[in-house]
Scaffold this active site. Sequence first.
Site, PDB file in Angstrom:
ATOM      1  N   GLY A  46       0.794  -1.221   0.000  1.00 53.40           N
ATOM      2  CA  GLY A  46       0.000   0.000   0.000  1.00 53.40           C
ATOM      3  C   GLY A  46       0.823   1.266   0.000  1.00 53.40           C
ATOM      4  O   GLY A  46       0.491   2.239  -0.691  1.00 53.40           O
ATOM      5  N   SER A  74      -7.380  -8.794  -2.624  1.00 58.29           N
ATOM      6  CA  SER A  74      -7.650  -7.750  -1.635  1.00 58.29           C
ATOM      7  C   SER A  74      -6.657  -6.601  -1.706  1.00 58.29           C
ATOM      8  O   SER A  74      -6.917  -5.511  -1.178  1.00 58.29           O
ATOM      9  CB  SER A  74      -7.646  -8.337  -0.218  1.00 58.29           C
ATOM     10  OG  SER A  74      -6.356  -8.824   0.117  1.00 58.29           O
ATOM     11  N   ASN A  75      -5.521  -6.811  -2.358  1.00 61.36           N
ATOM     12  CA  ASN A  75      -4.520  -5.751  -2.492  1.00 61.36           C
ATOM     13  C   ASN A  75      -4.939  -4.671  -3.486  1.00 61.36           C
ATOM     14  O   ASN A  75      -4.450  -3.535  -3.421  1.00 61.36           O
ATOM     15  CB  ASN A  75      -3.184  -6.320  -2.957  1.00 61.36           C
ATOM     16  CG  ASN A  75      -2.582  -7.347  -2.025  1.00 61.36           C
ATOM     17  OD1 ASN A  75      -1.899  -8.262  -2.468  1.00 61.36           O
ATOM     18  ND2 ASN A  75      -2.819  -7.231  -0.716  1.00 61.36           N
ATOM     19  N   LEU A  76      -5.805  -5.024  -4.419  1.00 63.82           N
ATOM     20  CA  LEU A  76      -6.114  -4.114  -5.526  1.00 63.82           C
ATOM     21  C   LEU A  76      -6.820  -2.850  -5.071  1.00 63.82           C
ATOM     22  O   LEU A  76      -6.834  -1.844  -5.794  1.00 63.82           O
ATOM     23  CB  LEU A  76      -6.966  -4.845  -6.572  1.00 63.82           C
ATOM     24  CG  LEU A  76      -6.346  -6.120  -7.154  1.00 63.82           C
ATOM     25  CD1 LEU A  76      -7.296  -6.758  -8.160  1.00 63.82           C
ATOM     26  CD2 LEU A  76      -4.989  -5.839  -7.791  1.00 63.82           C
ATOM     27  N   ASP A 135       5.342  -3.864   6.655  1.00 65.01           N
ATOM     28  CA  ASP A 135       4.213  -3.893   7.587  1.00 65.01           C
ATOM     29  C   ASP A 135       4.544  -4.503   8.940  1.00 65.01           C
ATOM     30  O   ASP A 135       3.642  -4.917   9.659  1.00 65.01           O
ATOM     31  CB  ASP A 135       3.037  -4.656   6.949  1.00 65.01           C
ATOM     32  CG  ASP A 135       3.363  -6.124   6.696  1.00 65.01           C
ATOM     33  OD1 ASP A 135       4.529  -6.519   6.911  1.00 65.01           O
ATOM     34  OD2 ASP A 135       2.459  -6.863   6.271  1.00 65.01           O
ATOM     35  N   CYS A 181      16.156   4.452  17.607  1.00 64.35           N
ATOM     36  CA  CYS A 181      16.030   5.480  18.640  1.00 64.35           C
ATOM     37  C   CYS A 181      14.565   5.832  18.868  1.00 64.35           C
ATOM     38  O   CYS A 181      14.157   6.175  19.985  1.00 64.35           O
ATOM     39  CB  CYS A 181      16.783   6.738  18.232  1.00 64.35           C
ATOM     40  SG  CYS A 181      18.572   6.604  18.167  1.00 64.35           S
ATOM     41  N   CYS A 195       1.987  -3.946  11.436  1.00 66.40           N
ATOM     42  CA  CYS A 195       1.513  -2.575  11.585  1.00 66.40           C
ATOM     43  C   CYS A 195       0.105  -2.394  11.021  1.00 66.40           C
ATOM     44  O   CYS A 195      -0.557  -1.405  11.319  1.00 66.40           O
ATOM     45  CB  CYS A 195       2.475  -1.616  10.869  1.00 66.40           C
ATOM     46  SG  CYS A 195       4.149  -1.641  11.516  1.00 66.40           S
ATOM     47  N   CYS A 260      22.970   3.035  16.668  1.00 61.46           N
ATOM     48  CA  CYS A 260      23.647   4.274  16.305  1.00 61.46           C
ATOM     49  C   CYS A 260      24.245   5.021  17.494  1.00 61.46           C
ATOM     50  O   CYS A 260      24.814   6.096  17.333  1.00 61.46           O
ATOM     51  CB  CYS A 260      22.700   5.205  15.554  1.00 61.46           C
ATOM     52  SG  CYS A 260      21.460   6.028  16.605  1.00 61.46           S
TER      53      CYS A 260
END
Length: 264
Positions: A46, A74-76, A135, A181, A195, A260
């Site tokens: 997406g 379902s991605n379309l 994701d 971080c 996500c 880092c």
Amino acid sequence: MTTSPAPIITPERAQRFARHIVLPEIGGAGQVALARAHVVLIGCGGIGAPALQYLAGAGVGKVTLVDRDVVDTSNLQRQTVFTPSDVGTPKAEAAAGWVRRFDPAIDVTACVENVGSDNASALVSGADLVLDGCDNFATRLAVSDACVAADISLTSAAVGRFQGQVANFAGHLPDQPCYRCFVGDAFDAADCDTCAADGVLGAMVGMVGTFAAMHAMRVLLHGHAALGDDPQFGTLHLIDGLKPGMRAMRIAKDPACRACGGNV
């Protein structure tokens, strides 16, 4: 930024990017910088699909697409480079096919594989910028750590329902935070939650993906054109699709960050 020799901007290419070149914030030097750039895109879904469309439209010369999934019906609803004929095809390969049809001059490579701490460094090697629209946190952290180790800037973009987040990170620089971080060490497990689990509006991921492409261009043009004067490293942009609205917050560098923290 590691770059290849400057390409020749032919009259045909100059005409294609004329609306860029006429902008004083980009100009001819900026367009050449985009043509020389190599972007690794993590995730062709997406967020990745609209980001890819606008990076390709901007004339980024080399793109590596990384995604292990296949196209599903379902991605379309939101993954705009795919059509029904792509269902069942690996997303990276289908997206690479779209790039080749859109602009055969772009050097595009498809990598159909999962990203983890064992292969992230190899996948991002040689990139000028990595744009991560995947994701799950485990992948994001592996990618971020690899970028820090390789001195590569990262554009991170995420969306959940009607909320989006976009930020540029340069944790390899002494005064800049990395993605770790921001989220810490709690999400490194391979089985961490994704996500996107509660549904998503197609236009919302398009909004976040195109903003991520714009943000990536700030990094690619840094030192080459005025649009890149401020790459906005370490500034998280929070996008609210319901109100709508946007606000920004500064992320502090964590001196104890295991990715880092030594870069201080």
